[in-house]
Design a protein around this motif. Sequence first.
Motif, mmCIF file in Angstrom:
data_model
loop_
_atom_site.group_PDB
_atom_site.id
_atom_site.type_symbol
_atom_site.label_atom_id
_atom_site.label_comp_id
_atom_site.label_asym_id
_atom_site.label_seq_id
_atom_site.Cartn_x
_atom_site.Cartn_y
_atom_site.Cartn_z
ATOM 1 N N GLN A 17 0.828 -1.210 0.000
ATOM 2 C CA GLN A 17 0.000 0.000 0.000
ATOM 3 C C GLN A 17 0.856 1.252 0.000
ATOM 4 O OE1 GLN A 17 -3.307 -0.087 -0.266
ATOM 5 N NE2 GLN A 17 -3.294 2.152 -0.424
ATOM 6 N N ARG A 18 1.968 1.192 0.778
ATOM 7 C CA ARG A 18 2.859 2.353 0.774
ATOM 8 C C ARG A 18 3.494 2.550 -0.604
ATOM 9 N NH1 ARG A 18 6.110 1.682 6.552
ATOM 10 N NH2 ARG A 18 4.398 2.451 7.891
ATOM 11 N N ASN B 45 0.961 3.965 -2.767
ATOM 12 C CA ASN B 45 0.774 5.386 -2.424
ATOM 13 C C ASN B 45 1.905 6.235 -3.011
ATOM 14 O OD1 ASN B 45 -1.526 4.702 -1.027
ATOM 15 N ND2 ASN B 45 -0.525 4.639 0.968
ATOM 16 N N ARG B 46 3.161 5.689 -2.890
ATOM 17 C CA ARG B 46 4.282 6.458 -3.443
ATOM 18 C C ARG B 46 4.162 6.584 -4.968
ATOM 19 N NH1 ARG B 46 7.440 3.195 0.239
ATOM 20 N NH2 ARG B 46 8.023 4.418 2.075
#
Length: 341
Positions: A232-233, A236-237
């Motif tokens: 997810q990170r 997101n990035r």
Amino acid sequence: MAEIRSFPLFRHLRSEPSVQILRYRSGTLDRSGPGLSFWFRPLATAIAEVPLDDRDLDFHFHGRSADFQAVSVQGVITFRVVDPETLASRIDFSINSKSGVWQRNPIEKLQTAVSHLAQQVAAEYLSTSDLRTLLTEGVDEVRRRIGRTLETEGALAEIGISVVAVRVSALRTTSETEKALELPTRERIQEQADEATFQRRAQAVEKERAIQENELQNQIELARREEQLVVQRGANRRREAEEEAAADRIGAESLAEQTRITAAAEAERVELVDGASAAVERERAKLLAELSPIATVALVLRDAADVLPQVGQLVISPDLLTSLATRLVLAPADRTSPDEG
């Protein structure tokens, strides 16, 4: 015990309600009853005192079981006198006319008679039963048999005795036999205790395994969630980078459009300004072509004055004037030469 007081020629007797006094004169029963009080002459009176209260007889019998093991029975028999006159005729309860105490020991004889009868019943039962049966069922059975026998026994009823209760407190064998009999039970209890210990340990191990599995599942779940968090990170990035790239692209496109518009405007402005300047120059050249030489020199001097340093003093020599005049004369010819060609 009756209380007797001595007086000259006579004596006085006073008894308790729990005993029955029997007074005999010349071998004949003259008076009988509980708690009597009377005067009597000691030389012509015989007195018997029979207790009416309940008496406890402790017994401890020894016998042998059917499998030849020593067994002992311990308990208490409670009895009482229901026919004092009959009992007094069978057992000597006479008292001393001076001290009021029994001249014989009638209670001991009475207890011996009851005890022997109970011992006979107990010995018969012990001899017909094995040791394990006696130790498991013997107490109640001995109590029932002794009580039933003493209640129905004609010998006690003939002497005026009634059995109130029979209590058996213990039925035991020798200490060595008890230990031998207790050993299998102790072993079985120890086995049960060991089994309980093993089960408890197994349950503890099972619980520990369940706890470890639970911890492992928790770690797996945490790792999975961490993986989801990393994904997810990253997403997101990437989304942020894409958004930033899109924003930069939009900014660049906006800047390029703005630059293009500015350049177009500048080009248009330059075109307009240069066109106007060119038109002005053409008009100026046209005007200069139509001017006389003197006017042209004046304009040149004016324009030169704008770029030349300030001249405080100008000296015109004859040579300068000659050169200028020559140029002014030759100038029209130079301007006309291209058109002729």
